[in-house]
Write a protein that holds these residues in place. Structure first.
Motif, mmCIF file in Angstrom:
data_model
loop_
_atom_site.group_PDB
_atom_site.id
_atom_site.type_symbol
_atom_site.label_atom_id
_atom_site.label_comp_id
_atom_site.label_asym_id
_atom_site.label_seq_id
_atom_site.Cartn_x
_atom_site.Cartn_y
_atom_site.Cartn_z
ATOM 1 N N GLN B 51 8.008 0.744 12.932
ATOM 2 C CA GLN B 51 8.584 -0.397 12.192
ATOM 3 C C GLN B 51 8.896 0.038 10.769
ATOM 4 O O GLN B 51 8.327 1.020 10.264
ATOM 5 N N SER B 52 9.756 -0.734 10.095
ATOM 6 C CA SER B 52 10.137 -0.349 8.732
ATOM 7 C C SER B 52 8.984 -0.644 7.769
ATOM 8 O O SER B 52 8.232 -1.611 7.953
ATOM 9 N N LEU B 53 8.865 0.201 6.746
ATOM 10 C CA LEU B 53 7.796 0.043 5.751
ATOM 11 C C LEU B 53 8.355 -0.687 4.531
ATOM 12 O O LEU B 53 9.564 -0.646 4.283
ATOM 13 N N PRO B 54 7.488 -1.337 3.756
ATOM 14 C CA PRO B 54 7.997 -2.032 2.566
ATOM 15 C C PRO B 54 8.549 -1.034 1.547
ATOM 16 O O PRO B 54 8.061 0.095 1.454
ATOM 17 N N ALA B 55 9.532 -1.473 0.773
ATOM 18 C CA ALA B 55 10.093 -0.591 -0.256
ATOM 19 C C ALA B 55 9.219 -0.619 -1.507
ATOM 20 O O ALA B 55 9.211 0.330 -2.281
ATOM 21 N N LEU B 56 8.506 -1.732 -1.689
ATOM 22 C CA LEU B 56 7.749 -1.918 -2.930
ATOM 23 C C LEU B 56 6.354 -2.482 -2.632
ATOM 24 O O LEU B 56 6.206 -3.360 -1.780
ATOM 25 N N VAL B 57 5.352 -1.943 -3.351
ATOM 26 C CA VAL B 57 3.994 -2.511 -3.249
ATOM 27 C C VAL B 57 3.551 -2.895 -4.656
ATOM 28 O O VAL B 57 3.565 -2.061 -5.567
ATOM 29 N N LEU B 58 3.201 -4.157 -4.851
ATOM 30 C CA LEU B 58 2.578 -4.580 -6.121
ATOM 31 C C LEU B 58 1.074 -4.560 -5.867
ATOM 32 O O LEU B 58 0.562 -5.319 -5.043
ATOM 33 N N LEU B 59 0.386 -3.653 -6.575
ATOM 34 C CA LEU B 59 -0.995 -3.328 -6.199
ATOM 35 C C LEU B 59 -1.982 -3.591 -7.333
ATOM 36 O O LEU B 59 -1.788 -3.114 -8.449
ATOM 37 N N ASP B 60 -3.041 -4.312 -7.004
ATOM 38 C CA ASP B 60 -4.159 -4.487 -7.947
ATOM 39 C C ASP B 60 -5.055 -3.243 -7.840
ATOM 40 O O ASP B 60 -4.994 -2.512 -6.850
ATOM 41 N N ILE B 61 -5.879 -2.997 -8.860
ATOM 42 C CA ILE B 61 -6.774 -1.834 -8.800
ATOM 43 C C ILE B 61 -8.139 -2.226 -8.250
ATOM 44 O O ILE B 61 -8.632 -1.664 -7.293
ATOM 45 N N LEU B 75 -2.268 6.489 1.130
ATOM 46 C CA LEU B 75 -0.831 6.636 1.387
ATOM 47 C C LEU B 75 -0.497 8.036 1.908
ATOM 48 O O LEU B 75 0.513 8.240 2.565
ATOM 49 N N ALA B 76 -1.407 8.989 1.605
ATOM 50 C CA ALA B 76 -1.194 10.364 2.089
ATOM 51 C C ALA B 76 -1.211 10.414 3.608
ATOM 52 O O ALA B 76 -0.686 11.351 4.214
ATOM 53 N N GLY B 77 -1.805 9.389 4.241
ATOM 54 C CA GLY B 77 -1.875 9.357 5.703
ATOM 55 C C GLY B 77 -0.549 8.968 6.343
ATOM 56 O O GLY B 77 -0.408 9.012 7.568
ATOM 57 N N LEU B 78 0.416 8.561 5.539
ATOM 58 C CA LEU B 78 1.731 8.176 6.091
ATOM 59 C C LEU B 78 2.610 9.430 6.195
ATOM 60 O O LEU B 78 2.427 10.378 5.424
ATOM 61 N N PRO B 79 3.562 9.430 7.119
ATOM 62 C CA PRO B 79 4.456 10.597 7.186
ATOM 63 C C PRO B 79 5.211 10.772 5.868
ATOM 64 O O PRO B 79 5.544 9.774 5.210
ATOM 65 N N PRO B 80 5.464 12.019 5.438
ATOM 66 C CA PRO B 80 6.131 12.216 4.152
ATOM 67 C C PRO B 80 7.539 11.616 4.151
ATOM 68 O O PRO B 80 8.155 11.420 5.193
ATOM 69 N N GLY B 81 7.996 11.274 2.945
ATOM 70 C CA GLY B 81 9.356 10.736 2.802
ATOM 71 C C GLY B 81 9.439 9.246 3.093
ATOM 72 O O GLY B 81 10.516 8.724 3.350
ATOM 73 N N HIS B 82 8.302 8.553 3.047
ATOM 74 C CA HIS B 82 8.347 7.107 3.330
ATOM 75 C C HIS B 82 8.980 6.335 2.172
ATOM 76 O O HIS B 82 9.486 5.244 2.358
ATOM 77 N N GLY B 83 8.947 6.908 0.968
ATOM 78 C CA GLY B 83 9.664 6.315 -0.169
ATOM 79 C C GLY B 83 9.091 5.013 -0.695
ATOM 80 O O GLY B 83 9.774 4.282 -1.425
ATOM 81 N N ILE B 84 7.833 4.719 -0.363
ATOM 82 C CA ILE B 84 7.239 3.470 -0.874
ATOM 83 C C ILE B 84 7.002 3.607 -2.375
ATOM 84 O O ILE B 84 6.419 4.589 -2.829
ATOM 85 N N ARG B 85 7.444 2.616 -3.155
ATOM 86 C CA ARG B 85 7.200 2.632 -4.597
ATOM 87 C C ARG B 85 6.107 1.622 -4.909
ATOM 88 O O ARG B 85 6.115 0.503 -4.382
ATOM 89 N N VAL B 86 5.207 2.054 -5.791
ATOM 90 C CA VAL B 86 4.054 1.197 -6.105
ATOM 91 C C VAL B 86 4.090 0.821 -7.582
ATOM 92 O O VAL B 86 4.305 1.688 -8.442
#
Lengths: 427, 135
Positions: B51-61, B75-86
């Motif tokens: 399935q498609s992954l989100p383009a953006l994650v707004l993340l609390d610490i 996030l390292a567990g995802l295949p490379p090149g997923h392009g998710i921006r946090v």
């Protein structure tokens, strides 16, 4: 001029004290440090025997007795054993009519040094001049007695002057050098430990400040966001009502955190006012305090605490720890558990009070079990508290000379065990 | 449309974030998660099922179970090149925490709570993730 050899021998002794102090600084705390001192004391004794003051054929005076007694006093049986193992074969090999007396004097010197060490450990109480003089007089009194008993009265008379003057004086002088070195080394170590404690306390303070500022800011910033929403003309009346409720909840959370911090700040200074506290009565009081927590009404409490079990402790401090443990047990009950239960057991175990709070609630997975004691840690979204309760409980227990530990299995429940000394620890 | 994950243990910030993204426009779907573990599990599940992954994650610490820094490591567990921006959205003032978060290659910025609409828009617009502010 004969005395010159003896003076030379005793000068060796003072040099030995300096090298020994150096070794103590570098290897004092390490394994084998005492054996190394034994090697040094043994080697210098053997060296001294080569430049001894001859009394008559096969009989000589040297600094061995001083070196062996001081080595044993300052560095213990291991050092004395090593030094004697070096000195005795050499003395036997050198032979002459004084061999037996020489060996006896060596053994007696080491033994008297150890006796003085058993009387007062020089690591805790560095010996003063008077004690060193006493050691010097006793060792060389014994040496004189060996001269009389094993050799002859005439030889004793020859040795008498150095035995009552030079030898005790050398014992005091070399002993003082060693004593001062040990004292300095001890003070430096104390200073180092205090410094490390200070650095740790600074780091703790930094963490506390960052954590507190974050946890106070979060609800304040939420309120600010909600206020902005209230000012938005598109916000409906219904949404405004909900926002208002959320703002109140956020501010109450701020208030709770501030109260928890103040409570800890007050409790953390209180270990100096111990009083007799009956544990069962205090448990009942803490259970009463749980009433405002909605989840508490469902919980069945079992208290198994001897009525006469008492502990000499600061009461508010113990109450605060107990309250944290009980509140925690109540808040983390499983919603689907038909009979939520919290058991409180306490008994005296080896001079300590052991109190257990056991629940059949959610339980905590193994990797999280130490985490729950971390400042501001919240294990799940159901944690409505400040995340400070268990952190403070452990901190306070440690300050009172005790500990709080956790055993838990997920889905079965948790047992918190509080151990505290029945009487406050001194210092 | 830009798909977004909102990850915060405080439901108030989730609600505020959702409203703000709604006002900015162009964000859908918006999924909310109460901690890093829930968000990361969902990412891994989607990645595995293609399935498609989100383009953006707004993340609390700071969150229970798995915090924001743990999520970034995950996030390292995802295949490379997923392009998710946090984008980190936190009320933390701890410089160490800030530096740790910004060291992640996925993190674009560290913003203070509550989110400022114009600030977020000017950050995301150059990447085509939303309309420039004031338009």
């Amino acid at each position: 001029m004969q005395y010159l050899e003896l003076v030379h021998n005793l000068t060796l002794l003072v040099a030995l004290s300096l090298v020994s102090g150096f070794l103590h600084d570098r290897w004092g705390g390490r394994r084998g440090g005492c054996a190394l001192q034994g090697l040094l004391f043994g080697a210098v004794s053997v060296l001294g025997m080569q430049r001894a003051m001859p009394v008559t054929s096969g009989i000589f005076l040297d600094g061995r007795s001083v070196m062996l007694s001081l080595g044993a006093l300052f560095f213990g049986p291991q050092a004395a054993g090593v030094a004697l193992a070096m000195v005795l074969p050499v003395r036997i090999w050198m032979g002459g009519q004084g061999a037996l007396a020489g060996c006896l004097v060596s053994i007696l010197s080491g033994a008297l040094g150890l006796l003085f060490r058993a009387w007062q450990d020089p690591r805790q109480h560095p010996p003063r001049g008077r004690r060193l003089l006493l050691l010097g007089l006793l060792v060389h009194g014994a040496m004189g007695a060996v001269f009389v008993c094993v050799l002859s009265m005439k030889l004793f008379q020859v040795a008498l002057l150095p035995l009552v003057t030079l030898y005790p004086a050398a014992t005091v002088l070399a002993g003082k050098v060693l004593s001062d070195t040990m004292q300095r080394s001890h003070s430096e170590q104390q200073l180092r430990l205090k410094n490390e404690a200070l650095v740790r306390s600074h780091e703790e303070m930094d963490r506390l400040i960052y954590n507190t500022s974050h946890d106070l800011r979060a609800p304040l910033r939420a309120t600010l966001g909600l206020l902005e929403l209230q000012e938005d003309p598109e916000t409906t009346a219904e949404e405004r009502g909900e926002n208002h409720r959320l703002m109140r909840a956020s501010l109450e959370r701020c208030d709770r955190i501030i109260r928890d911090i103040l409570e800890f700040s007050r409790s953390s200074r209180c270990s100096s006012r111990p009083e007799r506290v009956y544990v069962e009565a205090l448990v009942q009081e803490c259970l009463e305090n749980l009433r405002p927590i909605p989840e508490a009404s469902r919980v069945h409490f079992e208290v198994d605490v001897p009525l006469d079990l008492s502990i000499l402790i600061d009461q508010p401090c113990l109450r605060s720890i107990l309250q944290s443990l009980l509140t925690n047990a109540v808040q983390f009950q499983r919603a689907d558990e038909p009979r939520p239960r919290v058991s409180i057991r306490a008994s005296e175990v080896q001079g300590q009070m052991e109190l257990q709070v056991e629940d059949n609630g959610e339980g905590i997975p193994a990797p999280m079990q130490e985490e729950v004691f971390r400042m501001f840690y919240r294990g799940s979204h159901r944690s409505q508290g400040s995340g400070l309760g268990l952190y403070f409980a452990r901190q306070m227990a440690q300050r009172l000379g005790g500990q709080v530990n956790l055993e838990s299995s997920q889905g079965v429940g948790s047992t918190f065990t509080l151990r505290l000394p029945l009487t406050p620890e001194v210092g | 449309m830009t798909s977004v994950f909102l990850v915060d243990d405080d439901p108030v910030f989730l609600m505020l974030g959702r409203k703000m993204l709604g006002k900015l426009g162009g964000f859908a779907p918006i999924d909310s998660f109460l901690d890093g573990r829930l968000a990361l599990d969902e990412l891994l599940r989607r990645s595995r099922s293609g399935q498609s992954l989100p383009a953006l994650v707004l993340l609390d610490i700071r969150m229970p179970v798995l915090d924001g820094l743990g999520f970034l490591e995950g996030l390292a567990g995802l295949p490379p090149g997923h392009g998710i921006r946090v984008v980190i959205v936190s009320s933390s003032l701890d410089p160490t925490e800030r530096a740790q978060a910004l060291a992640s290659p996925h993190v674009m910025a560290f913003l203070d709570k509550p989110l400022d609409r114009d600030r977020l828009a000017s950050l995301l617009a150059p990447m085509g993730l939303c309309r420039p502010p004031g338009t």
